[in-house]
Design an enzyme around this catalytic site. Structure first.
Site, mmCIF file in Angstrom:
data_model
loop_
_atom_site.group_PDB
_atom_site.id
_atom_site.type_symbol
_atom_site.label_atom_id
_atom_site.label_comp_id
_atom_site.label_asym_id
_atom_site.label_seq_id
_atom_site.Cartn_x
_atom_site.Cartn_y
_atom_site.Cartn_z
ATOM 1 N N GLY A 94 0.785 -1.230 0.000
ATOM 2 C CA GLY A 94 0.000 0.000 0.000
ATOM 3 C C GLY A 94 0.813 1.274 0.000
ATOM 4 O O GLY A 94 0.261 2.349 -0.164
ATOM 5 N N CYS A 95 2.128 1.199 0.156
ATOM 6 C CA CYS A 95 2.916 2.431 0.231
ATOM 7 C C CYS A 95 3.422 2.876 -1.134
ATOM 8 O O CYS A 95 3.996 3.938 -1.266
ATOM 9 C CB CYS A 95 4.106 2.245 1.180
ATOM 10 N N GLY A 96 3.269 2.017 -2.116
ATOM 11 C CA GLY A 96 3.721 2.375 -3.457
ATOM 12 C C GLY A 96 5.139 1.944 -3.764
ATOM 13 O O GLY A 96 5.593 2.091 -4.889
#
Length: 274
Positions: free
Chosen positions: A109-111
């Site tokens: 989810g942080c990229g």
């Protein structure tokens, strides 16, 4: 069905103003999974042939291995609509791959995974070792011609790419074909690795355009010359220049264009090279 690489199908040909029922051979295309230690790493759509070579070439291009000895075994297994290529690595390499998977799976989810994927696609590669081997224009033309002549599956289907390894004086030592240009080159890289051929003494020749991935794979093999019948992209030229690879494109008939390291093509006329 054909021999597993092609299939005979019905078709209707429009010729001289008429529609005529006919048949044509078309290449097979199936999902090929590469599994390491029982875990699937990637799934490719490919021609189901030369899968052991494919496993070696793919593993090198993905930087999972550095030398062929780091693979202990390769076993292609039928798996429903596709084939699961199960690859066993030496312990140290298997542990390194497991650690790499953990790093990629951690920051969900942080990229970061997306950033890593972009960096992987645009990665720079190490320079190939210098070689005293040179090609003449006649050799470049011969390499391209022999690849076209040697593509058995493409003669049947007119729908697959080819990759070959050319050595001056010996012709094409190996040819591999696939519906995907990257797959054909991975298979060739695997075949060259497994045969113990010295990549510094020849050239890779392909039927496709020169995208950056084709340059990267050639660099991982350690081959200093890449020849294609089509043109390169700008990034492919930059990458080849940084890797010290001679990039030869639009090789058709007795004509071609050299985009990097023209010194490896010798004509005997110093004025030919600016």
């Amino acid at each position: 069905m054909g021999d597993g690489t092609s299939r005979r199908v019905e078709e209707w040909s429009f010729r001289q103003g008429r529609m005529v029922a006919s048949h044509r051979n078309v290449p097979e295309e199936v999902p090929i999974a590469f599994s390491y230690g029982g875990s699937t790493h990637a799934v490719m759509m490919a021609t189901p042939a030369d899968l052991v070579d494919f496993a070696y070439g793919f593993s090198l291009a993905e930087e999972i291995i550095v030398t062929p000895e780091e693979i202990v075994a390769v076993e292609p297994i039928e798996a429903g609509a596709g084939i699961d290529v199960q690859i066993t690595l030496k312990d140290a390499k298997a542990e390194a791959l497991t650690a790499r998977r953990r790093r990629m799976a951690g920051p969900v989810g942080c990229g970061l995974c997306g950033i890593e994927s972009i960096e992987q696609a645009a990665r720079q590669v190490a320079r190939v070792k210098e070689s005293a081997h040179r090609l003449t224009p006649e050799m470049v033309a011969e390499a391209a011609r022999l690849l076209g002549d040697g593509q058995q599956l493409n003669r049947e289907t007119r729908a697959v790419h080819g990759a070959g390894f050319y050595r001056p004086g010996k012709g094409l030592l190996t040819i591999r074909e696939d519906v995907g240009r990257h797959n054909a080159l991975d298979k060739l890289v695997g075949a060259v690795l497994r045969a113990g051929v010295r990549p510094q003494e020849g050239a890779v020749v392909v039927t496709s355009r020169l995208s950056v991935e084709m340059v990267q794979k050639t660099a991982f093999l350690g081959c200093p010359i890449l020849i294609a019948i089509s043109a390169p992209t700008a990034l492919a030229i930059e990458t080849a220049d940084a890797a010290g690879i001679s990039l030869i494109g639009i090789a058709r008939g007795d004509e071609f264009e050299v985009f990097t390291r023209p010194d490896r093509v010798t004509t005997g006329e110093a004025s030919d090279v600016a």
